[in-house]
Design a protein around this motif. Structure first.
Motif, short mmCIF file in Angstrom:
data_model
loop_
_atom_site.label_atom_id
_atom_site.label_comp_id
_atom_site.label_asym_id
_atom_site.label_seq_id
_atom_site.Cartn_x
_atom_site.Cartn_y
_atom_site.Cartn_z
N ALA A 173 -7.00 8.74 6.99
CA ALA A 173 -7.04 10.11 7.52
C ALA A 173 -8.13 10.96 6.85
O ALA A 173 -8.75 11.79 7.52
CB ALA A 173 -5.68 10.77 7.33
N ALA A 174 -8.37 10.75 5.56
CA ALA A 174 -9.32 11.63 4.86
C ALA A 174 -10.72 11.56 5.49
O ALA A 174 -11.24 12.59 5.94
CB ALA A 174 -9.34 11.30 3.36
N PHE B 241 -2.21 20.57 3.17
CA PHE B 241 -2.77 19.56 2.27
C PHE B 241 -4.05 20.14 1.64
O PHE B 241 -4.99 20.47 2.37
CB PHE B 241 -3.08 18.32 3.11
N ASN C 191 -0.17 19.46 10.48
CA ASN C 191 0.27 18.27 9.76
C ASN C 191 1.80 18.22 9.82
O ASN C 191 2.48 18.96 9.13
CB ASN C 191 -0.23 18.35 8.30
N ASN D 98 3.22 17.49 4.69
CA ASN D 98 3.02 17.43 3.24
C ASN D 98 2.54 18.84 2.86
O ASN D 98 1.48 19.23 3.35
CB ASN D 98 1.95 16.39 2.89
N ASP E 290 -3.19 15.99 11.99
CA ASP E 290 -3.32 15.08 10.85
C ASP E 290 -1.97 14.40 10.68
O ASP E 290 -1.01 15.03 10.26
CB ASP E 290 -3.70 15.92 9.61
N TYR F 19 2.07 10.88 8.47
CA TYR F 19 3.52 10.72 8.28
C TYR F 19 4.28 10.62 9.60
O TYR F 19 5.49 10.77 9.62
CB TYR F 19 4.06 11.91 7.46
N SER G 203 -3.28 7.51 10.14
CA SER G 203 -3.53 6.62 9.00
C SER G 203 -2.34 5.69 8.82
O SER G 203 -1.19 6.10 9.05
CB SER G 203 -3.70 7.49 7.76
N SER H 56 -1.76 4.57 5.87
CA SER H 56 -1.52 4.66 4.42
C SER H 56 -0.04 4.78 4.08
O SER H 56 0.45 4.15 3.14
CB SER H 56 -2.24 5.88 3.84
N LYS H 57 0.65 5.61 4.82
CA LYS H 57 2.06 5.87 4.48
C LYS H 57 3.00 5.08 5.38
O LYS H 57 4.01 4.56 4.92
CB LYS H 57 2.37 7.37 4.63
N ARG I 191 -7.33 1.66 3.28
CA ARG I 191 -8.22 2.55 4.02
C ARG I 191 -8.38 2.14 5.48
O ARG I 191 -9.40 1.61 5.90
CB ARG I 191 -9.62 2.65 3.35
N1 PLP Z 1 -3.40 14.19 5.15
C1 PLP Z 1 -2.27 14.39 4.46
C2 PLP Z 1 -1.37 15.49 4.87
C3 PLP Z 1 -1.96 13.59 3.36
O1 PLP Z 1 -0.84 13.81 2.69
C4 PLP Z 1 -2.86 12.57 2.99
C5 PLP Z 1 -2.60 11.72 1.81
O2 PLP Z 1 -1.73 11.94 1.02
C6 PLP Z 1 -4.02 12.39 3.74
C7 PLP Z 1 -4.28 13.21 4.82
C8 PLP Z 1 -5.03 11.32 3.41
O3 PLP Z 1 -4.54 10.10 3.83
P1 PLP Z 1 -5.40 8.75 3.81
O4 PLP Z 1 -4.85 7.91 2.71
O5 PLP Z 1 -5.15 8.14 5.15
O6 PLP Z 1 -6.83 9.12 3.63
#
Ligand code: PLP
Length: 390
Positions: free
Chosen positions: A106-107, A131, A176, A180, A214, A217, A242, A244-245, A253
């Motif tokens: 996501a970043a 975030f 988001n 978060n 975004d 989650y 993403s 990631s979670k 990545r």
């Molecule tokens: N956006 C939010 C709200 C997040 O909490 C995070 C990571 O904690 C990200 C983006 C970044 O995620 P990624 O690991 O996919 O780059």
């Protein structure tokens, strides 16, 4: 001759990272089991076994050169097709593979989207709590971040505040959900009301105001609460997703950007996002992981451990007298700081080796964030410490 902004970002650690590093130092001194570290959102459930199996299968049934070679800059067609099929099966969203750009999480996807939208004097709204990385992402793109004040205590969206902050320079609003740090999920009603406002304002200003959703989650939601797929509510939505979670793969990545075919200027927008990614050096997401996602796009996480933690911590803190936002998603609790000063509370907690993040950095002073992607034992052991602090 070093860029000062880049230097500043690289040399000042975030408050979250500071706390995490402090926790590691304390763990070395007093033992990991005596530090109640709720600072960092690092998944605590392993990736599904099917992900590991997919890696083994790929290594045995795909030639090495194909596994490790460059892919298409926008991502393998098979990966984009698998994601489109999954989204269509769940949301009947009409996603086509050509609407998807495979990104490195996501970043970098958000960075590319903000760069794609950053026309002269562009403004981007973020809804607090938000975030903290949105700020460097948006400002790095040359746009201005404007923060919509939080909707306390329910953490939905204050529409009248959004309306007051929209201007002819607004190009996007970042959402988001699940959120978060609040752990809240925007309801369908909230999103429909926002969509109506944005449609009205886009018409007034004569250009689209995109929602940048975004969504790392999206799959982390409890008790059957609905997480609406925003493109089906508002056509000018760009999704940054993403794994990631959802699949516990933050170090790998991998994710995607989705630009709906129905979005205004969708082809130009997609090209600009691909171009911005190219300019940032982020094309051709990790090949092995693209191949894993091609086989695992339909996997969902087993949330039992998070849910158990969520209930134990929420119920435990409420029983102690804490005021906590209703945690329907992600793996965070957002708690009102007793006495009203979250920094003071966090400092006091730190002295008892309990690490929680003050909400100031998320645009929401007076609250602190607790990441419950930790062991259940930590939660049970730490509740008496929370009790001493209130
Ligand atoms: N956006 C939010 C709200 C997040 O909490 C995070 C990571 O904690 C990200 C983006 C970044 O995620 P990624 O690991 O996919 O780059």
């Amino acid at each position: 001759m070093i860029n000062e902004i880049a230097y500043g970002l690289g040399s000042n650690r975030s408050c979250i990272r500071e706390l995490f590093e402090y926790g590691c130092r304390r763990a070395a001194e007093v033992g990991r089991e005596n530090v109640y570290d709720y600072s960092l959102g690092n998944p605590s459930i392993p990736a599904p076994a099917a992900v590991d199996q997919a890696i083994r299968d790929i290594l045995s049934d795909t030639p090495s050169l194909a596994v490790h070679g460059y892919t298409s800059a926008i991502g393998d067609l098979a990966t984009r097709q698998a994601i489109a099929d999954d989204l269509n099966a769940r949301y009947a969203a009409g996603v086509r593979p050509e609407d998807l750009f495979i990104g490195c999480g996501a970043a970098p996807e958000l960075v590319a989207v903000f760069r794609a939208l950053a026309v002269s004097e562009a403004e981007v709204l973020a809804v607090a709590p938000y975030f903290p990385e949105y700020k460097p992402f948006v400002e790095g793109a040359g746009a201005t971040l404007k923060v919509v004040p939080p909707d306390v205590p329910g953490f939905q969206i204050r529409l009248e505040a959004v309306e007051a902050m929209l201007s002819e320079h607004t190009v996007a609003i970042i959402l988001n959900s699940p959120n978060n740090p609040a752990g809240t999920v925007y309801t369908r009603q909230t999103l429909e009301n926002l969509a109506a406002l944005l449609e009205r304002k886009s018409a007034e200003f004569g250009h689209p105001i995109y929602i940048v959703a975004d969504e790392p989650y999206r799959e982390l939601v409890y008790g059957g609460v609905e997480v609406p797929f925003i493109p089906t509510i508002y056509r000018d939505t760009i999704v940054c997703y993403s794994y990631s979670k959802s699949l516990s793969l933050p170090g790998e990545r991998i994710g995607y950007v989705y630009v709906p075919a129905t979005a205004t200027d969708n082809a130009a927008l997609y090209a600009a996002i691909a171009g911005a990614s190219r300019a940032a050096g982020h094309v051709c997401a990790p090949s092995l992981w693209q191949k894993v996602i091609a086989r695992c796009a339909g996997l969902r996480p087993d949330l039992e451990a998070y849910d158990r933690n969520r209930k134990a911590l929420y119920e435990g803190l409420v029983a102690l007298g804490y005021e906590v936002a209703k945690p329907d998603g992600a793996f965070y609790l957002f708690v009102k700081a007793p006495g009203g000063d979250a920094n003071a509370f966090s400092e006091l907690a730190k002295q008892k080796d309990l690490l929680v993040v003050p909400g100031d950095g998320f645009g929401c002073p007076g609250y602190f964030r607790v990441c419950y992607c930790v062991s259940y034992e930590q939660i049970i052991k730490s509740l008496p410490v929370f009790g001493q602090l209130i």
